[in-house]
Scaffold this motif. Structure first.
Motif, PDB file in Angstrom:
ATOM      1  N   GLU A   1       0.867  -1.065  -0.015  1.00 34.00           N
ATOM      2  CA  GLU A   1       0.070   0.075  -0.017  1.00 34.00           C
ATOM      3  C   GLU A   1       0.864   1.330   0.022  1.00 34.00           C
ATOM      4  O   GLU A   1       2.130   1.270   0.152  1.00 34.00           O
ATOM      5  CB  GLU A   1      -1.058  -0.109   1.342  1.00 34.00           C
TER       6      GLU A   1
ATOM      7  N   GLU B   1       1.752  -4.826 -22.169  1.00 36.12           N
ATOM      8  CA  GLU B   1       1.988  -5.661 -23.458  1.00 36.12           C
ATOM      9  C   GLU B   1       3.669  -5.301 -24.023  1.00 36.12           C
ATOM     10  O   GLU B   1       4.486  -6.051 -24.178  1.00 36.12           O
ATOM     11  CB  GLU B   1       1.195  -5.480 -24.523  1.00 36.12           C
TER      12      GLU B   1
ATOM     13  N   HIS C   1       0.888  -1.308  -6.900  1.00 39.30           N
ATOM     14  CA  HIS C   1      -0.020  -1.756  -5.803  1.00 39.30           C
ATOM     15  C   HIS C   1      -1.453  -2.437  -6.512  1.00 39.30           C
ATOM     16  O   HIS C   1      -2.064  -3.116  -5.553  1.00 39.30           O
ATOM     17  CB  HIS C   1      -0.651  -0.538  -5.028  1.00 39.30           C
TER      18      HIS C   1
ATOM     19  N   LEU D   1      -2.713  -5.644  -7.860  1.00 36.49           N
ATOM     20  CA  LEU D   1      -2.224  -7.122  -7.726  1.00 36.49           C
ATOM     21  C   LEU D   1      -2.594  -7.645  -9.406  1.00 36.49           C
ATOM     22  O   LEU D   1      -1.815  -8.617  -9.407  1.00 36.49           O
ATOM     23  CB  LEU D   1      -3.134  -7.662  -6.714  1.00 36.49           C
ATOM     24  N   GLY D   2      -3.524  -7.197  -9.901  1.00 36.95           N
ATOM     25  CA  GLY D   2      -3.755  -7.800 -11.154  1.00 36.95           C
ATOM     26  C   GLY D   2      -2.317  -7.619 -12.237  1.00 36.95           C
ATOM     27  O   GLY D   2      -2.135  -8.474 -12.987  1.00 36.95           O
TER      28      GLY D   2
ATOM     29  N   ALA E   1       0.181 -10.041 -10.972  1.00 38.12           N
ATOM     30  CA  ALA E   1      -0.259 -11.492 -11.595  1.00 38.12           C
ATOM     31  C   ALA E   1       0.236 -11.767 -13.109  1.00 38.12           C
ATOM     32  O   ALA E   1       0.549 -12.787 -13.434  1.00 38.12           O
ATOM     33  CB  ALA E   1      -1.625 -11.775 -11.300  1.00 38.12           C
ATOM     34  N   GLU E   2       0.115 -10.677 -13.847  1.00 39.49           N
ATOM     35  CA  GLU E   2       0.308 -10.774 -15.147  1.00 39.49           C
ATOM     36  C   GLU E   2       1.821 -10.623 -15.516  1.00 39.49           C
ATOM     37  O   GLU E   2       2.319 -11.207 -16.600  1.00 39.49           O
ATOM     38  CB  GLU E   2      -0.502  -9.696 -15.883  1.00 39.49           C
TER      39      GLU E   2
ATOM     40  N   ALA F   1       5.498 -15.763  -8.408  1.00 41.02           N
ATOM     41  CA  ALA F   1       4.092 -15.122  -8.341  1.00 41.02           C
ATOM     42  C   ALA F   1       3.107 -16.238  -8.149  1.00 41.02           C
ATOM     43  O   ALA F   1       1.974 -16.300  -7.530  1.00 41.02           O
ATOM     44  CB  ALA F   1       3.919 -14.516  -9.718  1.00 41.02           C
ATOM     45  N   HIS F   2       3.337 -17.682  -8.858  1.00 47.14           N
ATOM     46  CA  HIS F   2       2.210 -18.708  -8.524  1.00 47.14           C
ATOM     47  C   HIS F   2       2.217 -18.890  -6.903  1.00 47.14           C
ATOM     48  O   HIS F   2       0.922 -19.107  -6.344  1.00 47.14           O
ATOM     49  CB  HIS F   2       2.872 -19.992  -9.249  1.00 47.14           C
TER      50      HIS F   2
ATOM     51  N   PHE G   1       0.359 -15.988  -5.281  1.00 51.71           N
ATOM     52  CA  PHE G   1      -1.013 -15.707  -5.413  1.00 51.71           C
ATOM     53  C   PHE G   1      -2.166 -17.044  -5.293  1.00 51.71           C
ATOM     54  O   PHE G   1      -2.979 -16.869  -4.733  1.00 51.71           O
ATOM     55  CB  PHE G   1      -1.240 -15.483  -7.096  1.00 51.71           C
ATOM     56  N   LEU G   2      -1.562 -18.071  -5.296  1.00 49.60           N
ATOM     57  CA  LEU G   2      -2.256 -19.216  -5.186  1.00 49.60           C
ATOM     58  C   LEU G   2      -2.167 -19.859  -3.726  1.00 49.60           C
ATOM     59  O   LEU G   2      -3.143 -20.593  -3.448  1.00 49.60           O
ATOM     60  CB  LEU G   2      -1.955 -20.420  -6.155  1.00 49.60           C
TER      61      LEU G   2
ATOM     62  N   LYS H   1      -9.756  -7.359  -3.038  1.00 52.47           N
ATOM     63  CA  LYS H   1      -9.995  -6.733  -4.226  1.00 52.47           C
ATOM     64  C   LYS H   1     -11.106  -7.499  -5.273  1.00 52.47           C
ATOM     65  O   LYS H   1     -11.065  -8.703  -5.165  1.00 52.47           O
ATOM     66  CB  LYS H   1      -8.512  -6.790  -5.089  1.00 52.47           C
TER      67      LYS H   1
ATOM     68  N   VAL I   1     -13.010  -9.016  -8.021  1.00 53.39           N
ATOM     69  CA  VAL I   1     -12.531  -9.680  -9.155  1.00 53.39           C
ATOM     70  C   VAL I   1     -13.606  -9.772 -10.253  1.00 53.39           C
ATOM     71  O   VAL I   1     -14.596 -10.119  -9.851  1.00 53.39           O
ATOM     72  CB  VAL I   1     -11.641 -11.013  -9.043  1.00 53.39           C
TER      73      VAL I   1
END
Lengths: 380, 324
Positions: free
Chosen positions: A92, A251, A269, A271-272, A275-276, A295-296, A299-300, A314, A316
């Motif tokens: 944050e 991209e 900040h 999270l999306g 993850a990408e 990352a895996h 997040f998981l 957050k 989704v």
């Protein structure tokens, strides 16, 4: 009541004077160290822990000596960035992620801000160095040249009175003396084309205000890439942009990273976005690392209650919940940090051990590290 | 529940562009160019779009903070633009606005109690003697501690400031609140707290929201109906489940696919839109989206598509669906 207040204020003023005095002494010590001339190279040469890493941040402490007291912005952070990978720093506002990145560039605003402890080992082509000990004159060769930065707000980081072309050319001229003056324009236009600007000639002659937010951010990226850096620090590169433009910029960053084989330290900040983009994730809270891993893993299989809360809070798209999870309370005051776990007062999984010492980062299976008492006794 | 509280019909707002020596009007920025939607009592209408698409102007115009250039806004049976100053003043408490930035929308020189209570006193909603208690009660309801009533805004954090803004709006017992990006400036964990507060207030007080945001995941969470704006027009409008399951307009599809998902295993088929949003001063002819559209046809460049209902209250303005 009126008199009470003045007594209180007197007390506060007295305390502040004491703080200012003690700060002065400490700051002087650091500033004297910085001002030394002709520092021998042997002083800042070092060895990497792992030669595959491009950057190792080891036990970094960056403090700000303010009149209200010492703000421990970065308080013992360890991050490793492997060659060619993307590491995301999440947290944050006020958790110290930007200060960490500024420390890497040695751009901490002095004299109040100082790197007080720790090492930042950078794997340079000519041999690893410790950025903390490197003199500013040497840093000038590294900044922009080898480690470059993309800032958050493209409008405030571009100079409004110079044309885009001139601003990029300046960076090339300063850092790459081998490029002849006659080639500067061609080189600049090549950079603009690299970041996907269609009418590069037109943009070359434009002023920043004539461009849209997405275009400006592309220009910033072009500027940071023009010296073929080995490492890019991207400080919230898409926060000020719309989702569709954000998608374009992400991209582009992914594309470019493969093209020039650079490592990225991504600060965000969102999270999306993390993850990408990221291979590794570091979650920061109040100047310390709360959790880190791939990352895996993060997040998981999040472990730290803060990470779990952050992910849960957050919303989704296409996953409706009746009520959002929210982490109660707010980040603790950075001047008076408690001497137990900083997250304790907001945590819903508190145990007795949480009242004790601040938890250290502990490695779980698969390189997943977490700083939480729930996992210190080998499981929960 | 299904009673319509706010009906916006073909609302237009054009800003003049002045140029030349005599500052003559040389053109118009069509910020809002024919927007129609309805807000039902106790429900939330979400308005999404990129920056510069006119969503904020739409929100402000329907409060009559801007005069309109066509169209009407019917609030509770009254046309807002037909009211005179006196009548407008009487209606103001019932339709309120929450701004985006809690740092610049609170006066730094006023204590919180005054910020929240000022309008209440002006409109004589509660007797002067009970005002302080009333403000404290509103503060508690909005998750603020009531002993903070004499503090100043700089003593509060971002999330608390946004709670003050919400308290200021709620204190007037409004029927409709226009929320203009109320959570965009906040951190994720604080964002969730504020969204939950807004939803609790809606449940307890039966307020209707017009929720303006560019964050689709937040809009999906809070809205009952969603409208997507592009360059001053609504391109698609449908109930929440419908629009997120079955987006029809190519712009909506691209917008939805651009949202990053916090799950590294999901690999999305992203539709990346080329280029930027065109200038609203010179919008493209025909369908305004055709310059960036991936399924653009010849007709799109010439004729403006009709905004039609394709069943399930799903309105779309696109030629792709016009053939049937």
């Amino acid at each position: 009541m009126f008199f009470n207040k003045t007594a209180e204020q007197k007390e506060a003023a007295k305390k502040m004077k004491e703080i200012v005095k003690s700060n002065k002494a400490i700051i002087k010590k650091f500033e004297d160290e910085k001002k030394r001339k002709n520092v021998p190279a042997s002083e800042y040469q070092t060895a990497m822990k792992n030669p595959d890493n491009i950057l190792e941040i080891d036990n970094l402490h960056t403090y700000f000596y303010t009149d209200m007291g010492v703000v421990r912005s970065v308080n013992g952070v360890n991050i490793e960035i492997p060659q060619g990978k993307t590491v995301a720093l999440v947290g944050e506002s006020g958790c110290g992620k930007s200060v960490t990145s500024m420390s890497v560039m040695k751009l901490i605003m002095g004299p109040s801000g100082q790197i007080t402890n720790g090492a930042i080992r950078y794997n340079r082509a000519s041999g690893p160095i410790d950025i903390v000990k490197t003199p500013i004159s040497e840093m000038q060769h590294i900044r922009g040249n080898e480690i470059s930065m993309i800032f958050q707000e493209p409008m405030t980081s571009l100079n409004p009175v110079f044309r885009i072309g001139a601003q990029i050319e300046e960076a090339i001229m300063l850092h790459r003396p081998d490029v002849p003056k006659s080639d500067l324009k061609a080189q600049t236009i090549k950079m603009l084309e690299l970041v996907g600007i269609a009418r590069a000639e037109g943009v070359y002659a434009s002023f920043p205000h004539e461009l849209s937010g997405g275009m400006r951010q592309r220009v910033m990226i072009a500027m940071s890439l023009c010296c073929n850096p080995k490492m890019i620090i991207a400080d919230e590169p898409t926060t000020a942009l719309d989702v569709t433009i954000q998608a374009q910029v992400l991209e582009l960053l992914r594309d470019l990273k493969d093209k020039i084989d650079a490592s990225i330290l991504l600060i965000t900040h969102d999270l999306g976005v993390v993850a990408e983009m990221a291979d590794y994730v570091v979650v920061m809270y109040a100047g310390r690392v709360a959790e880190q891993g791939t990352a895996h893993e993060v997040f998981l299989n999040p472990k730290h209650p803060y990470t779990i809360g952050l992910i849960k809070s957050k919303p989704v798209v296409n996953q409706l919940v009746e009520r959002l999870y929210s982490i109660p309370g707010a980040v603790p005051n950075p001047v008076n940090l408690p001497n137990h776990c900083y997250f304790k007062d907001r945590c819903d999984k508190c145990i007795a051990a949480c009242n004790g010492a601040i938890p250290e980062l502990k490695t779980l299976e698969g390189g997943h590290k977490v700083a939480c008492h729930l996992y210190t006794q080998g499981g929960h | 529940m299904s009673e319509v509280i706010l009906k916006v019909d073909n609302l237009k707002k054009h800003f003049p562009i002045k140029g030349g020596l005599l500052q003559k009007v040389v053109g118009h920025v069509k910020a809002v160019d024919g927007v129609s939607f309805e807000v039902k009592k106790g429900s939330t209408f979400g308005l999404v779009g990129e920056s510069g698409c006119g969503k904020t102007t739409a929100g402000r115009t329907l409060l009559r903070l801007h005069e309109n250039d066509g169209g009407s806004v019917i609030f509770d049976g009254k046309d807002i633009f037909a009211l005179n100053q006196k009548e407008l003043r009487d209606i103001r408490p019932e339709i309120q606005l929450i701004f985006q930035d809690p740092y610049s929308s609170l006066s730094p020189k006023m204590p919180v109690g005054e910020i929240i209570g000022e309008a209440v006193r002006e409109h004589k909603l509660v007797p002067e003697k009970e005002l302080r208690n009333y403000v404290m009660q509103i503060m508690r309801e909005c998750g603020l501690q009531d002993h903070h009533i004499d503090r100043y805004p700089h003593e509060f954090s971002g999330g608390q400031r946004q709670r003050i803004c919400i308290a200021r709006a709620i204190a007037l017992k409004p029927k409709v609140v226009v929320c203009d990006e109320p959570v965009s400036a906040l951190d994720v964990s604080i964002q969730a707290q504020v969204i939950n507060l807004l939803m609790d207030l809606q449940r307890d007080r039966g307020i209707s929201y017009v929720f303006i945001s560019h964050d689709l995941s937040v809009v999906e969470h809070i809205s009952d109906e969603v409208g997507v704006m592009y360059l001053g027009n609504l391109v698609e409008k449908a109930p929440r489940e419908e629009i997120f399951k079955n987006p029809m307009h190519p712009y909506t599809k691209a917008l939805f696919s651009a949202i990053p998902t916090p799950d590294p295993t999901v690999k999305m088929n992203r539709i990346v839109l080329e280029g930027d949003i065109p200038s609203p001063a010179k919008p493209p002819a025909g369908c305004k989206f055709h310059t960036r559209c991936q399924s653009c046809m010849e007709i799109c460049k010439v004729t403006r598509p009709e905004y039609k209902d394709y069943g399930n209250e799903h309105f779309v303005a696109c030629h792709l669906y016009n053939k049937q």
